[in-house]
Enzyme design. Structure first.
Site, PDB file in Angstrom:
ATOM      1  N   GLU A 186      49.493  68.775  29.990  1.00 43.65           N
ATOM      2  CA  GLU A 186      48.242  69.237  30.613  1.00 43.65           C
ATOM      3  C   GLU A 186      48.094  70.758  30.588  1.00 43.65           C
ATOM      4  O   GLU A 186      47.815  71.380  31.608  1.00 43.65           O
ATOM      5  CB  GLU A 186      48.130  68.682  32.033  1.00 43.65           C
ATOM      6  CG  GLU A 186      48.109  67.161  32.064  1.00 43.65           C
ATOM      7  CD  GLU A 186      48.032  66.569  33.470  1.00 43.65           C
ATOM      8  OE1 GLU A 186      47.901  67.343  34.448  1.00 43.65           O
ATOM      9  OE2 GLU A 186      48.111  65.334  33.590  1.00 43.65           O
TER      10      GLU A 186
ATOM     11  N   GLU B 181      49.345  57.007  29.008  1.00 40.96           N
ATOM     12  CA  GLU B 181      49.213  56.703  30.441  1.00 40.96           C
ATOM     13  C   GLU B 181      47.984  55.833  30.691  1.00 40.96           C
ATOM     14  O   GLU B 181      47.218  56.067  31.624  1.00 40.96           O
ATOM     15  CB  GLU B 181      49.113  57.998  31.261  1.00 40.96           C
ATOM     16  CG  GLU B 181      50.280  58.949  31.079  1.00 40.96           C
ATOM     17  CD  GLU B 181      50.172  60.218  31.925  1.00 40.96           C
ATOM     18  OE1 GLU B 181      49.402  60.215  32.915  1.00 40.96           O
ATOM     19  OE2 GLU B 181      50.850  61.210  31.603  1.00 40.96           O
TER      20      GLU B 181
END
Length: 326
Positions: free
Chosen positions: A156, A262
């Protein structure tokens, strides 16, 4: 009296075997086995000691999934809460569980701005942060060397406009923290696949998707050893995304593989889940899919009911649709 005793024994045996019945049922239609039969490496899920020690949850993991990602136990706040003081209880549990049950492991995650101890966030000196970064990556990876298929080395690091996030790593080291992280990781475990991982990479024309691909292409051209891009794929319902095209955009950056890391989808519709599975099947560099949990009971988005098993661990229509599609 004999009939009552027999009945009582039957009920006791049935109760004790509830988890194994689930395991047997799922083993006959394992998503992982079906997905691998299509040429992919794994269909996995996430977990940690809390969920993996739930016998019903564990039975499904053992029967249905071929890969595990630690949900929280390998993040920096869990592994090095104080400088130089490492704690591996949770991570060891997951790695040992995976080894005992023949599951591949995706290590998650080494460098992330979130769940980061305050002592790291407070570093302002370039040499200090470089040393801390290298030591953390080296210590964690060395412990599990040879046991982890792939590592999310950085996680991220992009803003929605495709620029780099202003984290402590970027603020102190600039873009060079990416090179430091990947070169350190490669030196520790040359056999592990090294990934950069992020969310909202679900549309090919989105600025973040293009920014990721452009940066990775540049970094690879500079010799930075990035093997893969992970697309988290936390999705809303309704299919207003183009996962196949997005994966192709990411794959065009020069990485050797991409993965859905995910996955969860609000509402868990059969159509949405099958579309995502087919997207990975259609992209040659997409090696696997990891769903972010087994049951809605333990999902971080439990109100959205986004997983393949409901809160009572029963398979949803989406589960059966994937099996049928495969």
């Amino acid at each position: 009296m004999v009939r009552l005793t027999v009945l009582a024994g039957f009920l006791l045996t049935s109760a004790a075997c509830s988890a194994c019945v689930i395991g047997e049922r799922q083993a006959a239609s394992s998503i992982n086995n079906a997905f691998k039969a299509k040429g992919k490496k794994y269909f996995g899920t996430c977990g940690d000691q809390g969920t993996l020690s739930d016998s019903t949850n564990s039975a499904i993991v053992k029967a249905d999934f071929g890969q595990l990602t630690p949900e929280n136990s390998m993040k920096w706040d869990a592994t090095e809460p104080n400088r130089g003081q490492f704690s591996f209880g949770g991570a060891d549990y997951l790695v040992n569980y995976a080894a005992s049950n023949g599951k591949m492991i995706r290590g998650h995650t080494l460098v992330w701005h979130s769940q980061l101890p305050g002592w790291v966030q407070g570093i302002t000196d370039k040499n200090t942060l470089t040393s801390v970064l290298k030591n953390h990556i080296t210590t964690v990876m060395q412990r599990y060397k040879g046991k982890v298929y792939a590592w999310d080395v950085v996680n991220e690091i992009f803003n929605e406009d495709g620029s780099l996030r202003k984290s402590v790593f970027y603020n102190v080291l600039g873009e060079d923290f990416v090179r430091i992280a990947f070169e350190t990781a490669r030196s520790v475990d040359p056999q592990a696949k090294l990934y950069i991982n992020d969310y909202n990479l679900d549309n090919a024309n989105y600025a973040k998707t293009k920014g990721m691909a452009d940066h990775v292409r540049k970094w690879i051209s500079q010799g930075i050893p990035i093997d893969g891009i992970g697309s988290q794929t936390h999705l809303g319902s309704g299919g207003s995304w183009t996962v196949k095209d997005a994966l192709n955009t990411l794959a065009s950056s020069g990485v050797s593989e991409v993965a859905i890391t995910e996955l969860d989808i609000a509402g868990a519709s059969s159509t949405d889940y099958v579309n995502v599975v087919n997207a990975c099947l259609s992209v040659s560099k997409c090696v696997g899919i990891t769903v972010w949990g087994v049951s809605d009971k333990y999902s971080w988005r439990s109100n959205d009911k986004p997983l393949l098993f409901d809160s009572n661990f029963q398979p949803k229509a989406a589960y059966n649709a994937i099996i049928s599609a495969l």
